[in-house]
Scaffold this active site. Structure first.
Site, mmCIF file in Angstrom:
data_model
loop_
_atom_site.group_PDB
_atom_site.id
_atom_site.type_symbol
_atom_site.label_atom_id
_atom_site.label_comp_id
_atom_site.label_asym_id
_atom_site.label_seq_id
_atom_site.Cartn_x
_atom_site.Cartn_y
_atom_site.Cartn_z
ATOM 1 N N HIS A 116 0.823 -1.224 0.000
ATOM 2 C CA HIS A 116 0.000 0.000 0.000
ATOM 3 C C HIS A 116 0.858 1.276 0.000
ATOM 4 O O HIS A 116 0.307 2.381 -0.004
ATOM 5 C CB HIS A 116 -0.928 0.029 1.214
ATOM 6 C CG HIS A 116 -1.973 -1.054 1.207
ATOM 7 N ND1 HIS A 116 -2.846 -1.238 0.151
ATOM 8 C CD2 HIS A 116 -2.278 -2.018 2.120
ATOM 9 C CE1 HIS A 116 -3.656 -2.259 0.427
ATOM 10 N NE2 HIS A 116 -3.321 -2.756 1.608
ATOM 11 N N ASP A 150 -2.527 -10.538 -2.384
ATOM 12 C CA ASP A 150 -3.117 -10.054 -1.130
ATOM 13 C C ASP A 150 -4.613 -9.787 -1.351
ATOM 14 O O ASP A 150 -5.042 -9.491 -2.472
ATOM 15 C CB ASP A 150 -2.406 -8.769 -0.702
ATOM 16 C CG ASP A 150 -2.799 -8.300 0.685
ATOM 17 O OD1 ASP A 150 -2.054 -8.607 1.633
ATOM 18 O OD2 ASP A 150 -3.847 -7.630 0.820
ATOM 19 N N HIS A 156 -6.261 -7.313 -0.575
ATOM 20 C CA HIS A 156 -6.554 -5.904 -0.859
ATOM 21 C C HIS A 156 -5.747 -5.420 -2.058
ATOM 22 O O HIS A 156 -4.662 -5.932 -2.329
ATOM 23 C CB HIS A 156 -6.230 -5.043 0.371
ATOM 24 C CG HIS A 156 -6.932 -5.516 1.606
ATOM 25 N ND1 HIS A 156 -6.306 -6.315 2.540
ATOM 26 C CD2 HIS A 156 -8.207 -5.340 2.021
ATOM 27 C CE1 HIS A 156 -7.178 -6.600 3.503
ATOM 28 N NE2 HIS A 156 -8.331 -6.029 3.212
ATOM 29 N N ASP A 196 -4.229 -12.901 3.396
ATOM 30 C CA ASP A 196 -5.463 -12.442 4.048
ATOM 31 C C ASP A 196 -6.705 -12.668 3.198
ATOM 32 O O ASP A 196 -7.809 -12.313 3.598
ATOM 33 C CB ASP A 196 -5.350 -10.966 4.476
ATOM 34 C CG ASP A 196 -4.820 -10.063 3.383
ATOM 35 O OD1 ASP A 196 -4.535 -10.546 2.276
ATOM 36 O OD2 ASP A 196 -4.690 -8.840 3.648
ATOM 37 N N TYR A 200 -3.406 -12.112 8.722
ATOM 38 C CA TYR A 200 -3.533 -11.618 10.094
ATOM 39 C C TYR A 200 -4.101 -12.612 11.093
ATOM 40 O O TYR A 200 -4.161 -12.322 12.281
ATOM 41 C CB TYR A 200 -4.379 -10.330 10.076
ATOM 42 C CG TYR A 200 -3.779 -9.304 9.147
ATOM 43 C CD1 TYR A 200 -2.694 -8.544 9.560
ATOM 44 C CD2 TYR A 200 -4.241 -9.160 7.839
ATOM 45 C CE1 TYR A 200 -2.094 -7.640 8.692
ATOM 46 C CE2 TYR A 200 -3.651 -8.253 6.969
ATOM 47 C CZ TYR A 200 -2.580 -7.499 7.403
ATOM 48 O OH TYR A 200 -1.988 -6.619 6.543
#
Ligand SMILES: [Zn+2]
Length: 365
Positions: free
Chosen positions: A182, A218, A220, A308, A346
């Site tokens: 990010h 990922d 996201h 995740d 996570y």
């Protein structure tokens, strides 16, 4: 680029080196400010410990990350961002926030958005609490006393893994913490500070790969990686992730019509997926990215491995299994030599198994 000092033989079970630096544990955000409330957060040092233990138990050979100079960071990040990250904690402490007010972590409160500036050129405020919002675009990516050392160590891990692959290893894994995808050229957020995957991709370019592909698994969107290479044709970026249009971070980016610009036109590909997406559709999306990399060509790959997207993870609504991650890694690593960089993931109970499964799908030496 120099060869890593500690090239290790392939790991007995996993067949690849795991690059690690213990300083990655020094980043202790102690939570995040999420929708105005200080919460415990999930990007915790225990993530790295769980990963390290699982990979060692699986037979991986741990390789100590070697120190690389700042040139590798500055090849993809603005010097102002690097300078800010390196000094923010000291400035925060010097301003008296932790001792006088109990404000134990660096967090922005004002952001120079277009709505604020209205066309007036951006300035760099002298006060650290004003300056933070120039670089940090959310309130959940906190800086504390050990953050810079950890961020720097994570980048060194990615660079050491890139050295190994540039030196002929078919794959190498960098146990990066904090994650990086990010973080953009001049800004950070989403629990990321410097973009480890982009740093590795640039290092592969600099060591002779004419074209590199970054595939982001990922849950996201890898908005930072997209931003860094958006106008470049020499680094393809493909990401599959939960649809930001369905209400998920990073909300503003990650849509299918973001296809790159200038020399990078058609070298950026986003595949937003509906909440609830499981293995079958997720792997179909992996195949779309693999087909595109095959068609466009790549001498080396970087895999942004966030686990995740698993059903067990608290941070996303995707439902990928450990077997799905293994399958994805198999298909991607068939495309060429790969640097694997840890991003999110996570759920401490399943993190080790998921990552081990993914890495077991990589091409054996
Ligand atoms: Zn994520």
């Amino acid at each position: 680029m120099s060869q890593a000092d500690h090239y290790a033989p392939p790991a007995a079970l996993l067949g690849l080196p795991v690059v690690w630096h213990p300083d990655c544990l020094l980043h202790q955000p102690d939570g995040e400010v999420w929708l105005g409330v200080w919460e415990p957060g999930t990007e915790v040092p225990a993530r790295a410990q769980v990963l390290l233990e699982a990979l060692e138990a699986g037979g991986a050979e741990v390789v100590h990350a070697t120190v690389h100079d700042d040139g590798a960071l500055l090849a993809v990040h603005d010097s102002a961002l690097v300078e800010h990250l390196a000094t923010a904690w000291e400035d925060w402490e010097a301003a008296g926030f932790p001792s006088d007010h109990g404000r134990s972590r660096v967090v922005p409160y004002v952001f120079p958005t277009e709505g604020l500036l209205c066309g007036v050129p951006l300035r760099s405020p002298a006060a650290v609490h004003g300056r933070v919002g120039r670089f940090c675009y959310d309130t959940m990516t906190l800086v504390g006393p050990g953050t810079w050392q950890a961020v720097r160590a994570a980048a060194d891990a990615a660079l050491t893994a890139a050295d190994l692959v540039a030196g002929g290893a078919p794959a190498a894994y960098a146990l990066c913490r904090p994650p990086g995808h990010h973080a953009g050229p001049a800004g950070y957020g989403g629990s990321c500070y410097l973009n480890n995957a982009a740093i590795a991709a640039q290092a592969l370019r600099d060591s002779g790969a004419a074209r590199v592909a970054v595939l982001d698994l990922d849950a996201h969107h890898g908005n930072g990686t997209q931003a860094i290479f958006y106008r470049r044709g020499d680094v393809y970026v493909g990401s599959l992730h939960v649809d930001p249009g369905a209400g998920w971070f990073p909300h503003y980016l990650g849509y299918a019509d973001e296809r790159g610009a200038d020399d990078g036109l058609d070298a950026n590909r986003n595949l937003p997926l509906a909440p609830g997406t499981g293995d079958a559709v997720w792997i179909e999306a992996v195949d779309v990215l693999c087909d595109e990399v095959r068609a466009q060509g790549a001498d080396a790959l970087v895999i942004s491995l966030g686990v995740d997207a698993a059903a067990s993870d608290p941070e996303s609504p995707l439902r990928v299994s450990a077997g799905g991650y293994r399958e994805a890694a198999q298909r991607i690593s068939a495309l060429g030599p790969a640097v694997v960089v840890q991003e999110g993931g996570y759920d401490l109970a399943s993190l080790g198994e998921l990552t081990t499964a993914a890495l077991s799908g990589l091409r054996a030496p």
